[in-house]
Scaffold this motif. Structure first.
Motif, PDB file in Angstrom:
ATOM      1  N   HIS A  80       0.949  -1.375   0.016  1.00  0.00           N
ATOM      2  CA  HIS A  80      -0.117   0.220  -0.006  1.00  0.00           C
ATOM      3  C   HIS A  80       0.860   1.227   0.051  1.00  0.00           C
ATOM      4  CE1 HIS A  80      -2.895  -3.157   1.272  1.00  0.00           C
ATOM      5  NE2 HIS A  80      -3.974  -2.440   1.265  1.00  0.00           N
ATOM      6  N   ARG A  83      -0.817   4.058  -2.123  1.00  0.00           N
ATOM      7  CA  ARG A  83      -2.094   4.496  -1.491  1.00  0.00           C
ATOM      8  C   ARG A  83      -2.177   4.021  -0.043  1.00  0.00           C
ATOM      9  NH1 ARG A  83      -5.529  -0.262  -2.347  1.00  0.00           N
ATOM     10  NH2 ARG A  83      -4.152  -1.592  -3.607  1.00  0.00           N
ATOM     11  N   LYS A  85      -3.736   5.350   2.720  1.00  0.00           N
ATOM     12  CA  LYS A  85      -4.795   5.695   3.251  1.00  0.00           C
ATOM     13  C   LYS A  85      -5.980   4.033   3.056  1.00  0.00           C
ATOM     14  CE  LYS A  85      -5.065  10.497   3.317  1.00  0.00           C
ATOM     15  NZ  LYS A  85      -6.114  11.582   2.817  1.00  0.00           N
ATOM     16  N   ALA A  86      -5.584   3.611   2.020  1.00  0.00           N
ATOM     17  CA  ALA A  86      -6.274   2.400   1.698  1.00  0.00           C
ATOM     18  C   ALA A  86      -5.969   1.080   2.675  1.00  0.00           C
ATOM     19  CB  ALA A  86      -6.037   1.709   0.343  1.00  0.00           C
ATOM     20  N   PHE A  88      -5.294   1.485   6.097  1.00  0.00           N
ATOM     21  CA  PHE A  88      -5.841   1.886   7.144  1.00  0.00           C
ATOM     22  C   PHE A  88      -7.541   1.688   7.092  1.00  0.00           C
ATOM     23  CE2 PHE A  88      -1.636   3.730   7.831  1.00  0.00           C
ATOM     24  CZ  PHE A  88      -1.302   3.053   8.810  1.00  0.00           C
ATOM     25  N   ARG A  89      -8.224   1.868   6.058  1.00  0.00           N
ATOM     26  CA  ARG A  89      -9.570   1.364   5.899  1.00  0.00           C
ATOM     27  C   ARG A  89      -9.724   0.156   6.064  1.00  0.00           C
ATOM     28  NH1 ARG A  89      -9.302   5.777   1.430  1.00  0.00           N
ATOM     29  NH2 ARG A  89      -8.696   3.920  -0.137  1.00  0.00           N
ATOM     30  N   ASP A  90      -9.098  -0.813   5.937  1.00  0.00           N
ATOM     31  CA  ASP A  90      -9.266  -2.105   6.230  1.00  0.00           C
ATOM     32  C   ASP A  90      -9.070  -2.545   7.726  1.00  0.00           C
ATOM     33  OD1 ASP A  90      -9.904  -4.750   6.219  1.00  0.00           O
ATOM     34  OD2 ASP A  90      -8.514  -5.165   4.563  1.00  0.00           O
ATOM     35  N   GLU A 247     -16.883  -6.206  -0.910  1.00  0.00           N
ATOM     36  CA  GLU A 247     -15.516  -5.825  -0.811  1.00  0.00           C
ATOM     37  C   GLU A 247     -14.564  -6.521  -1.845  1.00  0.00           C
ATOM     38  OE1 GLU A 247     -11.901  -4.190   0.785  1.00  0.00           O
ATOM     39  OE2 GLU A 247     -14.208  -3.716   1.133  1.00  0.00           O
TER      40      GLU A 247
END
Length: 322
Positions: A80, A83, A85-86, A88-90, A247
């Motif tokens: 990651h 990206r 931020k992706a 910590f979105r999980d 998802e």
């Protein structure tokens, strides 16, 4: 500007390579084996004789697990890099990061009890590699609000029936209904229908109307409330499955957007595309055509000079020009 472009290109290459490693089956199998090894070590340490005889070996195996989990987390973070931020979105990524990084916190490292609990939490990471288990855990989490409401209603029913049982049976059966706490414990055990026959016979010796008391309680507590709880869990399970499917679609769409598109009519290795790939290409072409038609419909109509002047040119004039 050139330096920033070079840095972005480096992050993109690093993320692509780390994603290739993460998606490789040996990587997942190795991490899953490390999780199982960590669980086995926790079980072996409960035997004092084995812990004393093989203490250095067990400690070395624990270090190996920590190193393996740390390398795995670094690879996932690298996947990651383009990206962040992706990542910590999980929620599973955040959970994994907290569990793995806790092994390096000084206070937790010296506390044996907390360290063992955190090592036990690593076993839950098997949910990442078992989709059905992940769906069940998500369903349990989503059913918590409904479960809290269920517990409140159940506690209210239990309290009311415990008070009625204390009033009616305290003098004849003080062992089970001598106080509100004993009556509540007795009714809680009766919720599983364990010992219901003995309780009914003891109640009938006091009054024949006690059958109404036990029948209504069993109907509400064992049948209605339990079925309500099952309905809440099943509804949450269905929502969790829909979330998992959404998802998966998002991840496949993201991978498709990142991957370069192959030439139309040719597969990845210069072969003819599979039927599913051909169907996707046709769907993409139809969507593109529909987008073009929609864009043309959105363009406002511009009247020509003839329509501005009044009436359209006569048909014979246009025919003469031809």
């Amino acid at each position: 500007m050139t330096d920033l472009t070079a840095v972005d290109a480096g992050r993109t290459r690093l993320a692509a390579r780390c994603r290739e490693v993460c998606e490789a089956p040996p990587f997942s199998i190795g991490v899953f084996a490390a999780i199982l090894l960590n669980a086995a070590l926790l079980g072996v340490e409960t035997y004092s004789g084995l812990a004393v005889d093989y203490g250095p070996l067990l400690h070395l195996a624990e270090r190996f697990c920590v190193i393996a989990f740390t390398l795995e987390m670094l690879v996932r973070l690298g996947a990651h890099a383009d990206r962040p931020k992706a990542f910590f979105r999980d929620p599973w990524n955040v959970f994994d990061l907290l569990v793995v990084s806790s092994a390096f916190v000084p206070f937790l490292r010296e506390n044996t009890t907390l360290l063992r609990l955190l090592r036990l939490a690593r076993v839950l990471r098997t949910a990442r590699f078992m989709p059905q288990l992940r769906v069940l855990l998500v369903a349990v989490g989503r059913s918590l609000p409904g479960t809290v409401s269920f517990l409140f209603v159940g506690a209210l029913i239990l309290y009311v029936y415990a008070m009625i049982g204390w009033i009616c049976f305290a003098a004849h059966d003080p062992q089970h209904y001598g106080s509100l706490g004993r009556a509540g414990l007795t009714l809680f055990l009766l919720m599983t229908l364990e010992g219901l026959g003995d309780a009914v016979h003891a109640g009938l010796a006091v009054s024949p109307f006690s059958i109404l008391y036990y029948a209504s309680y069993v109907l509400l507590a064992s049948f209605v409330l339990v079925n309500v709880l099952i309905g809440v869990v099943l509804n949450s399970l269905e929502e969790a499955r829909e979330m998992e499917a959404a998802e998966a679609l998002r991840e496949s769409a993201a991978h498709a957007a990142d991957a370069p598109a192959p030439p139309v009519g040719v597969g990845a290795a210069g072969e003819e595309p599979e039927p599913a790939d051909a169907l996707r290409l046709r769907i993409a072409a139809v969507r593109s055509a529909l987008d073009d038609m929609e864009a043309q419909l959105d363009v406002p109509h511009v009247p020509d000079a003839a329509s501005i002047g009044g009436s359209p040119p006569p048909a014979h004039a246009s025919a003469g020009t031809v």
